[in-house]
Design an enzyme around this catalytic site. Structure first.
Site, PDB file in Angstrom:
ATOM      1  N   SER A 190       0.906  -1.310   0.076  1.00 48.30           N
ATOM      2  CA  SER A 190       0.004   0.025  -0.239  1.00 48.30           C
ATOM      3  C   SER A 190       0.868   1.168  -0.068  1.00 48.30           C
ATOM      4  CB  SER A 190      -0.795   0.063   1.228  1.00 48.30           C
ATOM      5  OG  SER A 190      -0.300   0.066   2.561  1.00 48.30           O
ATOM      6  N   HIS A 218      -5.839  -4.377  -2.254  1.00 47.83           N
ATOM      7  CA  HIS A 218      -5.327  -3.019  -3.254  1.00 47.83           C
ATOM      8  C   HIS A 218      -5.237  -3.459  -4.725  1.00 47.83           C
ATOM      9  CE1 HIS A 218      -4.716   0.434  -0.556  1.00 47.83           C
ATOM     10  NE2 HIS A 218      -4.051  -0.503   0.205  1.00 47.83           N
ATOM     11  N   LYS A 249     -12.735  -1.176  -0.346  1.00 46.82           N
ATOM     12  CA  LYS A 249     -11.908  -0.272  -1.324  1.00 46.82           C
ATOM     13  C   LYS A 249     -12.590  -0.193  -2.667  1.00 46.82           C
ATOM     14  CE  LYS A 249      -7.483  -0.680   1.226  1.00 46.82           C
ATOM     15  NZ  LYS A 249      -7.170  -1.610   2.146  1.00 46.82           N
TER      16      LYS A 249
HETATM   17  C1  LIG Z   1      -7.292  -2.061   3.665  1.00 53.63           C
HETATM   18  C2  LIG Z   1      -6.657  -3.337   3.963  1.00 53.63           C
HETATM   19  C3  LIG Z   1      -7.225  -4.434   4.732  1.00 53.63           C
HETATM   20  C4  LIG Z   1      -8.312  -3.964   5.706  1.00 53.63           C
HETATM   21  O1  LIG Z   1      -9.518  -4.106   5.166  1.00 53.63           O
HETATM   22  P1  LIG Z   1     -10.883  -3.836   5.752  1.00 53.63           P
HETATM   23  O2  LIG Z   1     -11.815  -4.704   5.061  1.00 53.63           O
HETATM   24  O3  LIG Z   1     -11.045  -2.317   5.567  1.00 53.63           O
HETATM   25  O4  LIG Z   1     -10.680  -4.295   7.058  1.00 53.63           O
HETATM   26  C5  LIG Z   1      -6.456  -5.535   4.703  1.00 53.63           C
HETATM   27  N1  LIG Z   1      -5.168  -5.747   4.100  1.00 53.63           N
HETATM   28  C6  LIG Z   1      -4.877  -5.023   3.269  1.00 53.63           C
HETATM   29  C7  LIG Z   1      -3.793  -5.330   2.380  1.00 53.63           C
HETATM   30  C8  LIG Z   1      -5.451  -3.736   3.294  1.00 53.63           C
HETATM   31  O5  LIG Z   1      -5.116  -2.578   2.209  1.00 53.63           O
END
Ligand SMILES: *Cc1c(COP(=O)(O)O)cnc(C)c1O
Length: 415
Positions: A190, A218, A249
């Site tokens: 990220s 992502h 996301k």
């Molecule tokens: C955003 C993210 C999460 C968390 O996701 P949520 O559904 O908001 O708990 C987990 N792993 C990665 C790699 C992320 O970027």
């Protein structure tokens, strides 16, 4: 009221320390739906302002998409607001199972289990599938939720240097005595937007007889030719055993996550995963909207294609303008500034130019690696991107960093 005074003093001191270190995270209030154009207020000062948003994970621009909102309304009307139950008691509707099947089809896996979030999926998956005889071999830069999930599991922990395949192989050799080995990585990381070497990872997994788990939060929906994710991009669909991902996301951005992969593993998770058994069902309104999102992106790649075009354009123009950008193809575009205060001041100046971005610095990224992380969306039009490039260039001139690399910037501003 028993609130021990030494505890109160301790918490106040911790907060003071956070502020003094310049690490306080101030929340900004958005007075509009999520999208490319938003109204933002800084509670501590700046009044409400219209800005172009470059810091949401709204990659496909579906967070406030009318079709998605309509599907959410339909879910609400047809199946009600809440389930007031966990899945295995009386919290599973037909639409939950339908969504799981759609995920399996989209990701090219055998089966899928929904979780309240990807954080919960990651909290569940290791503890259920591995125990102390086993080994977890994780990339050094995996997401915090994987780190926490691994903490909940008794298997032995190994860490390999970020995307370093020689080091991963060493760890696979070191862990030969363990019953099962699981290689664990993010699909896309990220902070840099770089993509895991899944083809090499799958080769090593086959050579050493290991399980592969990829957190594709992502990537799901837009990485790869048809947006299936990193496994599609790397040409290893069917070779990754487990994918964890989020609906928070690209896929509409509400909430919810899943684990998708080998059927036996998914079946066992349904029996034993604690965040699945002991936390409430994803509400119908989200299930219905997410289901619509999967329909739309299975039918057409229009949005991910636009996102790709936007990303390439932005990366190219910013590079031409003289910014030091981490190379790649992902809509996460790290604009390197190295110095923490510079990153923070730069982001603030951009805000007054109507561009909403965030500066990232230690401890979110390594010391001396401060940056502004821009996130491109399919909701951005050329005007949005051009305005941002113009504003970045103006502020870049102000700080005299255009055409400069790490050495020059650090010389001028320090680390
Ligand atoms: C955003 C993210 C999460 C968390 O996701 P949520 O559904 O908001 O708990 C987990 N792993 C990665 C790699 C992320 O970027």
């Amino acid at each position: 009221m028993a609130y021990p005074s030494n505890a109160k003093e301790y918490y106040q001191n911790e907060l003071k320390g956070i502020k003094e270190a310049g690490l306080n995270k101030e929340e900004r209030y958005i007075h509009s739906p999520q999208g490319a154009d938003i109204k933002v207020e800084f509670p501590s000062g700046a009044p409400e302002k219209e800005v172009i948003n470059f810091c949401a994970n709204n990659y496909l621009g579906l967070s406030s998409n009318p079709e998605v909102v309509k599907a959410a309304h339909q879910g609400l009307d047809a199946r009600g607001y809440g389930m007031s139950s966990v899945r295995f008691i009386c919290g599973t509707q037909d639409i939950h199972r339908e969504l799981e099947n759609k995920f399996s089809k989209f990701l090219g896996t055998e089966d899928t289990i929904l979780f309240p979030s990807c954080m919960d999926a990651n909290a569940a998956v290791f503890d259920v599938l591995l125990d102390r005889q086993d080994a977890m071999i994780a990339d050094k830069l995996v997401h915090a939720s994987i780190v926490d999930g691994m903490r909940l599991c008794k298997a032995q922990q190994y860490v390999y240097k970020h995307s370093n395949m020689e080091h991963l192989e060493e760890k696979l050799q070191e862990s030969q005595e363990n019953r099962f080995r699981m290689i664990i990585t993010d699909g896309v990381f990220s902070m840099d937007g770089d993509i895991a070497k899944l083809d090499n990872i799958c080769d090593l997994a086959e050579k050493y007889n290991a399980i592969v788990l990829v957190d594709d939060s992502h990537s799901t929906g837009f990485v790869g030719k048809t947006g299936r994710g990193t496994h599609e991009h790397c040409g290893v669909m069917g070779r990754v055993d487990l994918i964890t991902t989020t609906m928070g996301k690209a896929l509409g951005g509400a909430s919810g996550g899943c684990v998708s992969g080998r059927k036996d593993m998914i079946d066992l998770l349904r029996q034993r995963a604690r965040p699945y058994l002991f936390s409430n069902t994803v509400p119908p309104v989200i299930v219905s909207a997410a289901s619509k999102v999967l329909d739309v992106i299975s039918k057409t790649t229009e949005r991910r294609d636009k996102l790709e075009k936007n990303t390439l354009y932005f990366r190219k123009r910013m590079t031409e303008a003289g910014f030091d950008i981490k190379e790649g193809i992902h809509p996460i575009v790290p604009i390197m500034l190295y110095n923490a205060k510079l990153a923070s001041d730069f982001a603030k100046d951009l805000y007054y130019e109507g561009i909403y971005v965030i500066g990232f610095f230690f401890p979110v990224v390594a010391k001396g690696e401060a940056r502004i992380r821009v996130q491109i969306s399919a909701d951005h039009e050329m005007e949005h991107l051009d305005k941002a490039i113009t504003a970045f260039t103006k502020i870049g001139k102000k700080y005299d960093i255009l055409g400069k690399g790490k050495k020059d910037i650090v010389e001028k501003y320090g680390l």
